[in-house]
Design a protein around this motif. Structure first.
Motif, PDB file in Angstrom:
ATOM      1  N   ARG A  26      60.858 -53.137 -49.271  1.00  0.00           N
ATOM      2  CA  ARG A  26      59.730 -52.224 -49.109  1.00  0.00           C
ATOM      3  C   ARG A  26      60.139 -51.034 -48.260  1.00  0.00           C
ATOM      4  O   ARG A  26      60.961 -51.138 -47.363  1.00  0.00           O
ATOM      5  CB  ARG A  26      58.569 -52.924 -48.416  1.00  0.00           C
ATOM      6  N   LYS A  58      55.034 -50.321 -45.609  1.00  0.00           N
ATOM      7  CA  LYS A  58      54.852 -51.587 -44.929  1.00  0.00           C
ATOM      8  C   LYS A  58      53.774 -51.486 -43.853  1.00  0.00           C
ATOM      9  O   LYS A  58      52.993 -52.399 -43.659  1.00  0.00           O
ATOM     10  CB  LYS A  58      56.167 -52.040 -44.302  1.00  0.00           C
ATOM     11  N   THR A  59      53.717 -50.370 -43.154  1.00  0.00           N
ATOM     12  CA  THR A  59      52.699 -50.235 -42.113  1.00  0.00           C
ATOM     13  C   THR A  59      51.301 -50.196 -42.703  1.00  0.00           C
ATOM     14  O   THR A  59      50.375 -50.765 -42.139  1.00  0.00           O
ATOM     15  CB  THR A  59      52.938 -48.970 -41.271  1.00  0.00           C
ATOM     16  N   ASP A  60      51.120 -49.551 -43.839  1.00  0.00           N
ATOM     17  CA  ASP A  60      49.813 -49.504 -44.484  1.00  0.00           C
ATOM     18  C   ASP A  60      49.405 -50.868 -45.012  1.00  0.00           C
ATOM     19  O   ASP A  60      48.247 -51.243 -44.936  1.00  0.00           O
ATOM     20  CB  ASP A  60      49.811 -48.496 -45.635  1.00  0.00           C
ATOM     21  N   ARG A  61      50.339 -51.610 -45.527  1.00  0.00           N
ATOM     22  CA  ARG A  61      50.033 -52.881 -46.174  1.00  0.00           C
ATOM     23  C   ARG A  61      49.963 -54.052 -45.201  1.00  0.00           C
ATOM     24  O   ARG A  61      49.467 -55.107 -45.550  1.00  0.00           O
ATOM     25  CB  ARG A  61      51.071 -53.174 -47.249  1.00  0.00           C
ATOM     26  N   SER A  62      50.476 -53.888 -44.012  1.00  0.00           N
ATOM     27  CA  SER A  62      50.451 -54.990 -43.063  1.00  0.00           C
ATOM     28  C   SER A  62      49.092 -55.112 -42.366  1.00  0.00           C
ATOM     29  O   SER A  62      48.869 -56.034 -41.607  1.00  0.00           O
ATOM     30  CB  SER A  62      51.552 -54.818 -42.022  1.00  0.00           C
ATOM     31  N   GLN A 112      45.405 -56.124 -41.745  1.00  0.00           N
ATOM     32  CA  GLN A 112      44.578 -57.232 -42.190  1.00  0.00           C
ATOM     33  C   GLN A 112      43.122 -56.945 -41.885  1.00  0.00           C
ATOM     34  O   GLN A 112      42.807 -56.217 -40.948  1.00  0.00           O
ATOM     35  CB  GLN A 112      44.986 -58.527 -41.497  1.00  0.00           C
ATOM     36  N   SER A 141      45.050 -59.929 -46.296  1.00  0.00           N
ATOM     37  CA  SER A 141      45.932 -58.765 -46.276  1.00  0.00           C
ATOM     38  C   SER A 141      45.718 -57.882 -47.486  1.00  0.00           C
ATOM     39  O   SER A 141      45.107 -58.278 -48.472  1.00  0.00           O
ATOM     40  CB  SER A 141      47.389 -59.218 -46.253  1.00  0.00           C
ATOM     41  N   TRP A 142      46.297 -56.707 -47.387  1.00  0.00           N
ATOM     42  CA  TRP A 142      46.272 -55.723 -48.462  1.00  0.00           C
ATOM     43  C   TRP A 142      46.913 -56.296 -49.716  1.00  0.00           C
ATOM     44  O   TRP A 142      47.900 -57.015 -49.650  1.00  0.00           O
ATOM     45  CB  TRP A 142      47.047 -54.499 -47.998  1.00  0.00           C
TER      46      TRP A 142
END
Length: 61
Positions: free
Chosen positions: A8, A13-17, A19, A30-31
């Motif tokens: 990734r 990763k910061t946007d998807r991490s 919760q 999570s996303w």
């Protein structure tokens, strides 16, 4: 058989991490890719919780 995951990008990763907590069961979730366009509006972790939202609101009254 396991599939290898693509690495990734650090920005993604910061946007998807991030919760959120489900409004019905209070579990963190999570996303997901399917929520990419509407992540701000997502309030429930599953279809089951979304279908039980009225029961929870009735119990709070």
């Amino acid at each position: 058989m396991k599939y290898s995951q693509k690495p990734r990008n650090a920005d993604n990763k910061t946007d998807r991490s991030v919760q959120k907590q489900c409004a019905v069961c209070c579990r963190p979730f999570s996303w997901r890719k399917k929520w990419e366009r509407c992540w701000e509006e997502v309030r429930y972790c599953s279809r089951r919780c979304r279908s039980q939202r009225n029961r929870v609101m009735d119990e709070e009254k």
